[in-house]
Scaffold this motif. Structure first.
Motif, PDB file in Angstrom:
ATOM      1  N   TYR A  28       0.402  -1.111   0.417  1.00 37.15           N
ATOM      2  CA  TYR A  28       0.060  -0.547  -0.066  1.00 37.15           C
ATOM      3  C   TYR A  28       1.076   1.452   0.059  1.00 37.15           C
ATOM      4  N   THR A  29       1.849   0.811   0.556  1.00 34.07           N
ATOM      5  CA  THR A  29       2.981   2.689   0.823  1.00 34.07           C
ATOM      6  C   THR A  29       3.317   2.224  -0.615  1.00 34.07           C
ATOM      7  N   LEU A  30       3.914   1.624  -1.568  1.00 26.35           N
ATOM      8  CA  LEU A  30       3.863   1.112  -2.747  1.00 26.35           C
ATOM      9  C   LEU A  30       2.697   2.053  -3.795  1.00 26.35           C
ATOM     10  N   VAL A  65      -6.038   4.222   4.842  1.00 26.65           N
ATOM     11  CA  VAL A  65      -5.893   2.635   4.676  1.00 26.65           C
ATOM     12  C   VAL A  65      -4.216   2.210   5.455  1.00 26.65           C
ATOM     13  N   LEU A  66      -3.776   3.361   5.048  1.00 30.79           N
ATOM     14  CA  LEU A  66      -2.077   3.153   5.832  1.00 30.79           C
ATOM     15  C   LEU A  66      -2.585   3.260   7.245  1.00 30.79           C
ATOM     16  N   LEU A 122      -4.614   1.161   9.763  1.00 24.64           N
ATOM     17  CA  LEU A 122      -3.344  -0.680   9.589  1.00 24.64           C
ATOM     18  C   LEU A 122      -2.364   0.421  10.426  1.00 24.64           C
ATOM     19  N   GLY A 123      -2.132   0.935  10.764  1.00 28.76           N
ATOM     20  CA  GLY A 123      -0.859   1.394  12.021  1.00 28.76           C
ATOM     21  C   GLY A 123      -1.189   1.256  12.505  1.00 28.76           C
ATOM     22  N   ILE A 124      -2.361   2.112  12.607  1.00 27.05           N
ATOM     23  CA  ILE A 124      -2.811   2.489  14.421  1.00 27.05           C
ATOM     24  C   ILE A 124      -3.309   0.758  15.002  1.00 27.05           C
TER      25      ILE A 124
END
Length: 359
Positions: free
Chosen positions: A27-29, A177-178, A181-183
């Motif tokens: 997702y980061t990409l 979304v990132l 997911l980080g939380i």
């Protein structure tokens, strides 16, 4: 459970964690690809078509001539503003952030492809989490959050598959979304475990799955409302004859028109509202089976109903009072804020019968 089965479940749980982290990397990409598309891609068809129409209207407008002492002074042609209806700007729609050049479109396709890959990996993480505990994979806030983001991305990809003009949503979707997911992985993570007896029911699959789906789709509607507010402000800025900054223009010109965003948010919220009604009814039936009463004014029940009322007011105002535009967008965002509070605030800060699921 035998030691061999316990070891297998532990391996599945670790695989699930690995897949979730891998999806975050993909997702980061995708996020970087979306940024590249918006940076190097050309303006959207919305902006280019609107600019062409404005130029054409100006060309059609008659010049103003003033004769003075035998000479002729030609003044600038007046700016022509047309409206399809009272309060509605006559701005054409287009493919949003699809990119008007081959290079811009290439970056967009790469971003969508990476989003699909991230979705498949994250979905595999949800499935392996379910296999590790042999139950529905949404027994706590960590599992709920991971599934929520999976469904949100899945809904976005389904809209793209149906040839809907929503690629402009990709950047804000992947960003949030990132964040989700980080939380989940940092503060909400909970080891896979079995549920308390009250949650062992087929209603877990029905009630919680529909709650996740409704929340994910409500999120997409809220994102449309937020982008509408920015785009509407930008169009009003142009309509007033002011020149926005280069960065603001670069971003706003890659969005559909404000009218399209307003319509998009309304249709999304209206489509999922009946399912949210079913979610509350299903929860009441499950409460009757588990606790012997259908409604007990538990904090989760209260705020689920408040959320329902907020969305009902939004839809009612749109249908009867003719609320459109900024007022409707603010009401839609308030309704989604109630949903967010019901998830994070009620689960973490308030105690009730739903608290035994933990974070």
């Amino acid at each position: 459970m035998t030691p061999l089965a316990a070891a297998a479940n532990e391996n599945l749980a670790q695989l699930s964690n690995y897949l979730v982290y891998s999806s975050m990397a993909v997702y980061t990409l995708a996020f970087l690809a979306h940024i590249t598309e918006w940076t190097f891609g050309s303006r959207s068809k919305v902006a280019r078509t609107a600019a062409a129409l404005t130029a054409a209207k100006r060309a059609e407008a008659p010049a103003v001539q003033v004769r003075s002492q035998g000479g002729t002074a030609v003044l600038d042609r007046p700016k022509v503003v047309t409206r399809s209806a009272s309060g509605a700007r006559d701005v054409p729609d287009g493919p949003g952030a699809a990119g008007g050049t081959e290079q811009g479109d290439l970056y967009g396709r790469v971003a969508v492809s990476l989003t699909v890959l991230g979705f498949l990996i994250e979905a595999a993480g949800v499935v392996t989490r379910a296999m590790s505990v042999q139950r529905a994979p949404w027994g706590n806030m960590y599992e709920f959050s991971v599934t929520f983001s999976t469904v949100a991305v899945g809904a976005y990809l389904v809209l793209l598959l149906l040839k809907k003009n929503v690629r402009w949503l990709g950047l804000i979707l992947i960003t949030t979304v990132l964040l989700d997911l980080g939380i989940a992985t940092t503060w909400l993570y909970t080891d896979s475990d079995q549920l308390v007896p009250a949650l062992h029911s087929y209603w877990l699959w029905i009630h919680v799955s529909t709650a996740i789906f409704c929340g994910a789709v409500f999120y997409i509607g809220a994102a449309g409302a937020v982008l509408y507010l920015f785009r509407d402000s930008y169009e009003a800025h142009l309509e007033a004859g002011r020149t926005p900054g280069r960065f603001r223009s670069s971003v706003m010109e890659r969005l559909p028109s404000a009218a399209s965003l307003d319509k998009f948010s309304y249709r999304i919220n209206a489509a999922v509202f009946p399912l949210w009604t079913f979610t509350i009814v299903a929860g009441a039936i499950w409460a009757g089976d588990a606790w012997g009463r259908y409604w007990g004014w538990d904090p989760k029940e209260v705020w689920s109903f408040v959320t329902w009322v907020a969305y009902a007011c939004y839809l009612h105002a749109r249908a009867t009072a003719g609320w459109k535009g900024r007022k409707a967008a603010y009401l839609a965002l308030f309704a989604f804020a109630c949903w967010i509070w019901n998830y994070y605030g009620v689960n973490i800060l308030l105690s009730g019968k739903h608290s035994y699921a933990g974070v």
